[in-house]
Design an enzyme around this catalytic site. Structure first.
Site, short mmCIF file in Angstrom:
data_model
loop_
_atom_site.label_atom_id
_atom_site.label_comp_id
_atom_site.label_asym_id
_atom_site.label_seq_id
_atom_site.Cartn_x
_atom_site.Cartn_y
_atom_site.Cartn_z
N LYS A 1 16.47 35.15 51.08
CA LYS A 1 17.20 35.98 52.05
C LYS A 1 17.14 37.46 51.67
O LYS A 1 17.24 38.33 52.52
CB LYS A 1 18.67 35.55 52.12
CG LYS A 1 18.91 34.09 52.49
CD LYS A 1 18.54 33.78 53.92
CE LYS A 1 19.06 32.42 54.38
NZ LYS A 1 18.37 31.29 53.74
C1 LIG Z 1 17.98 30.10 54.13
C2 LIG Z 1 17.20 29.27 53.18
C3 LIG Z 1 16.25 28.35 53.64
C4 LIG Z 1 16.00 28.11 55.10
O1 LIG Z 1 15.35 29.19 55.71
P1 LIG Z 1 15.39 29.35 57.31
O2 LIG Z 1 14.75 30.65 57.57
O3 LIG Z 1 16.83 29.30 57.70
O4 LIG Z 1 14.63 28.19 57.86
C5 LIG Z 1 15.54 27.64 52.70
N1 LIG Z 1 15.77 27.80 51.37
C6 LIG Z 1 16.68 28.67 50.90
C7 LIG Z 1 16.91 28.78 49.45
C8 LIG Z 1 17.42 29.44 51.79
O5 LIG Z 1 18.33 30.30 51.31
#
Ligand SMILES: *Cc1c(COP(=O)(O)O)cnc(C)c1O
Length: 492
Positions: free
Chosen positions: A110
């Protein structure tokens, strides 16, 4: 380049307006009118830094930013907050390439988008002569929350409220959030799951009476959730970067196809890979990996999206999602950008919890391949990879690795593959260490951190060192119905 709502093709905005607003009217999502083609060669890209690649991707979407503005945003985001100059290193291991997206401030992918979003947003506010303070409302399944808090804390002209499902995030994730400093931050645990948190936030965005009320107080809402184009587009950059690096490192020749495998929740990360493909990066398959909340696997298999099922709490909580918001952008595309058709399907979803796409729409999804990993398979994947190579991956990345192994076995396709590695194992230490050896089940969280550092021969990230002795600064709980009150009382 303008952006248009998936629910109304007359609602057209500039990039900066779309970034400021987050969500379009009637809960639509902004999408680029056309996905642009890259205008620099892979060969040139392969010699560039991460920041330069990011610029050449984002400039094609954020066309109302000047070069100076955009470069300033990029350089402010991808700086020493990341613990490696490469920003997103590729690690070759066990016949795949792990694209490590977790070297930012909060050690999950993120950060790739949320470290730039505040800068994009402030620049957008300036461009549009916005005088209100911007209030970021965010629902998090764990990782978005801290990454958004880290991005926005103490940013002048902004406030941020984060809602997380109480008991639905790891202890380390929770500690990361509730120890956040910054007068402009508020963190609230709700009695409900992530989907309820997300629905509650969407409701507040759509509530015109509430929006008017806070407007009079000098505020306006915006979203840091992965539906904001200011998050989606920066994510495209690392897929372009990873392809260019594979070429530069001689792992592939320019033009060779690769596959991409992504552990998926809200469908933002994998959609960014799809955008990269449509910009001209030679990507063959997009392998969509789910955990036991396998609504996307079922969707790709049957053409029916059905969220009416039990919500499973797993050890990959950032993927515990039954409504994958960003999928709407793909639906809109494969409906031939027909907003009315998309609205019909989304209304079905809102009313009955499911929708079914036509065969013609399904035929446009051939690039995607969906599968899932059970909790047991995920744990086994972590252990086996560690035993074989010494490389320790987190639970989300393990879901992807497991699904990738199944994919190769089922299809025999050995095309070189990039696996999006979305979190540091330190963020999910307990689940990771228990997967390696059940003797760790009884250990204390931070003893496990020390042990993980030893086993994996990796230094403890700063993000973990920081929370070891930090004070708890947020102790707010509320019901799903109390979310609005939590926001308005903070703004008073
Ligand atoms: C948010 C997240 C995901 C999922 O990603 P999306 O873009 O919501 O599909 C997968 N792994 C981690 C560690 C995340 O923080």
């Amino acid at each position: 380049m303008n952006f248009v709502s998936t629910r109304n093709d007359k609602e057209v905005v500039t990039a900066s307006q779309g970034i400021l607003k987050g969500l379009a009217n009637n809960s639509g999502l902004y999408v680029p009118e056309e996905i642009p083609r890259l205008d620099v060669s892979i060969e040139d890209l392969s010699k560039m830094s991460y920041q330069d690649v990011a610029y050449h991707v984002m400039k094609l979407y954020f066309t109302d930013f000047t070069e100076e503005e955009l470069r300033h945003c990029i350089n402010s985001a991808y700086d020493s907050k990341f613990d490696t100059e490469e920003i997103a290193p590729l690690v070759s291991c066990d016949k795949a390439y792990f694209l490590e997206l977790f070297h930012g401030a909060t050690i999950a992918f993120k950060d790739m988008a949320l470290s730039i979003l505040p800068h994009l947003m402030i620049t957008s506010a300036r461009k549009n002569n916005v005088e209100n303070d911007i209030v970021i409302l965010t629902a998090t399944s764990g990782d978005t929350g801290k990454a958004a808090l880290a991005g926005f804390a103490n940013v002048e002209g902004t406030k941020i409220v984060v809602f997380y499902p109480n008991g639905g995030v790891s202890r380390i994730q929770e500690l990361q959030m509730i120890t956040t400093k910054g007068d402009n931050t508020k963190v609230v645990g709700i009695d409900g799951n992530f989907d309820e948190a997300q629905t509650g936030v969407k409701k507040m965005f759509a509530d015109s009476e509430l929006n008017e009320r806070i407007g009079k107080m000098g505020y306006q809402f915006s979203s840091a959730n992965s539906i904001n184009i200011g998050r989606l587009i920066p994510q495209v950059a690392y897929y372009v970067y990873s392809y260019a690096k594979l070429v530069e490192n001689g792992e592939i020749s320019n033009g060779d196809l690769i596959n991409v495998c992504v552990p998926t929740g809200n469908f933002g990360n994998i959609l960014a890979a799809y955008y990269a493909k449509n910009m001209g990066i030679p990507i063959a398959k997009l392998i969509c990996a789910s955990n036991e909340n396998k609504v996307l696997y079922d969707f790709f298999k049957t053409g029916v999206y059905d969220k009416n099922r039990e919500f499973v709490l797993t050890n990959s909580p950032s993927m515990d999602i039954l409504i994958s918001s960003n999928l709407e952008r793909l639906i809109h595309l494969c409906a031939g950008k027909d907003a009315a058709k998309n609205v019909e399907l989304m209304n079905d979803l809102a009313e009955s919890g499911k929708y079914e796409i036509t065969d013609e729409m399904r035929s446009k999804l051939d690039d995607f391949y969906g599968d899932f990993a059970t909790e047991e398979e995920t744990a086994k994947t972590i252990k086996e990879l560690y035993d074989k190579t010494g490389y320790i991956i987190d639970t989300h990345t393990a879901v992807a690795k497991c699904v990738y192994d199944k994919y190769v076995e089922k299809t025999g396709d050995t095309t070189k593959t990039v696996i999006a590695s979305t979190a540091s194992p330190f963020k999910f230490t307990r689940a990771v260490m228990s997967a390696i050896d059940s003797k760790y089940d009884s250990w204390d969280d931070f003893d496990l951190v020390d042990e993980l550092s030893k086993l994996g021969n990796v230094e403890i990230p700063n993000a973990i060192k920081e929370i070891r002795d930090a004070n708890i600064l947020h102790d707010n709980k509320c019901s799903v119905d109390g979310m609005e009150e939590a926001v308005t009382s903070f703004l008073k």
